[in-house]
Enzyme design. Sequence first.
Site, PDB file in Angstrom:
ATOM      1  N   HIS A  74      -9.449   1.599   5.278  1.00  0.00           N
ATOM      2  CA  HIS A  74      -8.151   1.797   5.945  1.00  0.00           C
ATOM      3  C   HIS A  74      -8.326   2.820   7.081  1.00  0.00           C
ATOM      4  CE1 HIS A  74      -3.964   2.786   6.655  1.00  0.00           C
ATOM      5  NE2 HIS A  74      -3.648   1.694   5.987  1.00  0.00           N
ATOM      6  N   SER A 102       3.824  -1.664  10.439  1.00  0.00           N
ATOM      7  CA  SER A 102       5.284  -1.730  10.634  1.00  0.00           C
ATOM      8  C   SER A 102       5.868  -3.099  10.286  1.00  0.00           C
ATOM      9  CB  SER A 102       5.653  -1.314  12.062  1.00  0.00           C
ATOM     10  OG  SER A 102       5.279   0.042  12.294  1.00  0.00           O
ATOM     11  N   GLU A 124      -4.978  -4.396  11.046  1.00  0.00           N
ATOM     12  CA  GLU A 124      -3.959  -3.356  11.178  1.00  0.00           C
ATOM     13  C   GLU A 124      -4.206  -2.562  12.461  1.00  0.00           C
ATOM     14  OE1 GLU A 124      -2.176  -2.278   7.034  1.00  0.00           O
ATOM     15  OE2 GLU A 124      -3.836  -0.941   7.475  1.00  0.00           O
ATOM     16  N   ASN A 158       0.867  -1.182   0.000  1.00  0.00           N
ATOM     17  CA  ASN A 158       0.000   0.000   0.000  1.00  0.00           C
ATOM     18  C   ASN A 158       0.900   1.228   0.000  1.00  0.00           C
ATOM     19  OD1 ASN A 158      -1.808   2.050   0.439  1.00  0.00           O
ATOM     20  ND2 ASN A 158      -2.302   1.458   2.549  1.00  0.00           N
ATOM     21  N   TRP A 159       0.966   1.870  -1.129  1.00  0.00           N
ATOM     22  CA  TRP A 159       1.894   2.997  -1.262  1.00  0.00           C
ATOM     23  C   TRP A 159       1.355   4.302  -0.693  1.00  0.00           C
ATOM     24  CZ3 TRP A 159       4.112   2.210  -6.920  1.00  0.00           C
ATOM     25  CH2 TRP A 159       4.948   1.091  -6.907  1.00  0.00           C
ATOM     26  N   LYS A 160       0.081   4.298  -0.321  1.00  0.00           N
ATOM     27  CA  LYS A 160      -0.527   5.523   0.231  1.00  0.00           C
ATOM     28  C   LYS A 160      -0.273   6.687  -0.733  1.00  0.00           C
ATOM     29  CE  LYS A 160       0.036   3.407   4.723  1.00  0.00           C
ATOM     30  NZ  LYS A 160       0.149   3.526   6.168  1.00  0.00           N
ATOM     31  N   GLY A 179       2.976   2.704  10.768  1.00  0.00           N
ATOM     32  CA  GLY A 179       3.952   3.772  10.543  1.00  0.00           C
ATOM     33  C   GLY A 179       4.727   4.187  11.775  1.00  0.00           C
ATOM     34  N   GLU A 221      -6.577   5.180   8.008  1.00  0.00           N
ATOM     35  CA  GLU A 221      -6.268   6.565   7.604  1.00  0.00           C
ATOM     36  C   GLU A 221      -7.464   7.207   6.917  1.00  0.00           C
ATOM     37  OE1 GLU A 221      -2.669   5.705   5.475  1.00  0.00           O
ATOM     38  OE2 GLU A 221      -1.639   5.256   7.355  1.00  0.00           O
TER      39      GLU A 221
HETATM   40  P1  13P Z   1       3.346   0.700   7.586  1.00  0.00           P
HETATM   41  O1  13P Z   1       3.796  -0.627   7.005  1.00  0.00           O
HETATM   42  O2  13P Z   1       4.095   1.861   7.008  1.00  0.00           O
HETATM   43  O3  13P Z   1       3.290   0.679   9.062  1.00  0.00           O
HETATM   44  O4  13P Z   1       1.823   0.907   7.059  1.00  0.00           O
HETATM   45  C1  13P Z   1       0.912  -0.102   7.272  1.00  0.00           C
HETATM   46  C2  13P Z   1      -0.322   0.218   6.533  1.00  0.00           C
HETATM   47  O5  13P Z   1      -1.055   1.103   6.897  1.00  0.00           O
HETATM   48  C3  13P Z   1      -0.619  -0.568   5.330  1.00  0.00           C
HETATM   49  O6  13P Z   1      -1.916  -0.347   4.878  1.00  0.00           O
END
Ligand code: 13P
Length: 253
Positions: free
Chosen positions: A97, A209, A169, A9-11, A175, A99
């Site tokens: 997600h 993470s 998650e 997931n590159w966000k 993150g 976020e």
């Molecule tokens: P990280 O791997 O950067 O912690 O992000 C996880 C995430 O939100 C994947 O959707």
Amino acid sequence: MRTHLIVGNWKMHKTAEATVAFIDDFLQSLHATSTEIDIALAPPFTALGAAADRLREHMRVGLAAQDMHWEEQGAFTGAIAPGMLVEFGVSHVIVGHSERRRSFGETDEMVNKKVKAALAHDLTPIVCVGEPLSVRDGGGAQAHIVTQTHAAFAGVPAHRIAHCVIAYEPIWAIGTGKNCDVNEANAAMASIREGVPGASHATMLYGGSVTPQNMREYARQPHVDGALVGGASLDPVSFFDLIRAAHEGFSGQ
Ligand code: 13P
């Protein structure tokens, strides 16, 4: 049905140009190995076309979207409809997600509409659930994620849930570099498999993470089918190393 799956997931990272550069590097590494793990990349919407062109010949790497609207079309400025994703050959879509729940006000009801819309378009939803630290500290993590999963799949028959992907998650692990203890992640995922009809057969990912260093231990857990990876998926070498580590874990090494 349970399959081994790693999703990057590159966000909000990478232009179309950077996406092509990543894919070219990544595929070179991937060619040199054999693994049964399914892989999908979720670049930003603006890079889906370039990624689709680059991945056309490579059956091993699928394309995922990071979100979508549930309506077919209409007055929804800035939104992307399911059919628009299908046009690019997208196979998976991340839904709910944390976020998006936090920054864009996404509710359980909206997540549920997106899950149903994805299934109606033969897109596999990757449904994200996870508890904030306060809930975890209060001992309510498992109840929280089981409730979230129920809400996401409300009205979806169990046999269809079995073909979906569920990503656990924990919000506090995203993150932060503080990945969830592997046994606790496994227990959380077991609670979803036990608590939600159909989920026992769903593909279940851990996210938060994940790194090439800790991936192997997750892959060794019985309820973990793969990972949803943010930061460590942005670099082709690190993402490839992570997939190799997953392969070792899944094969009991
Ligand atoms: P990280 O791997 O950067 O912690 O992000 C996880 C995430 O939100 C994947 O959707």
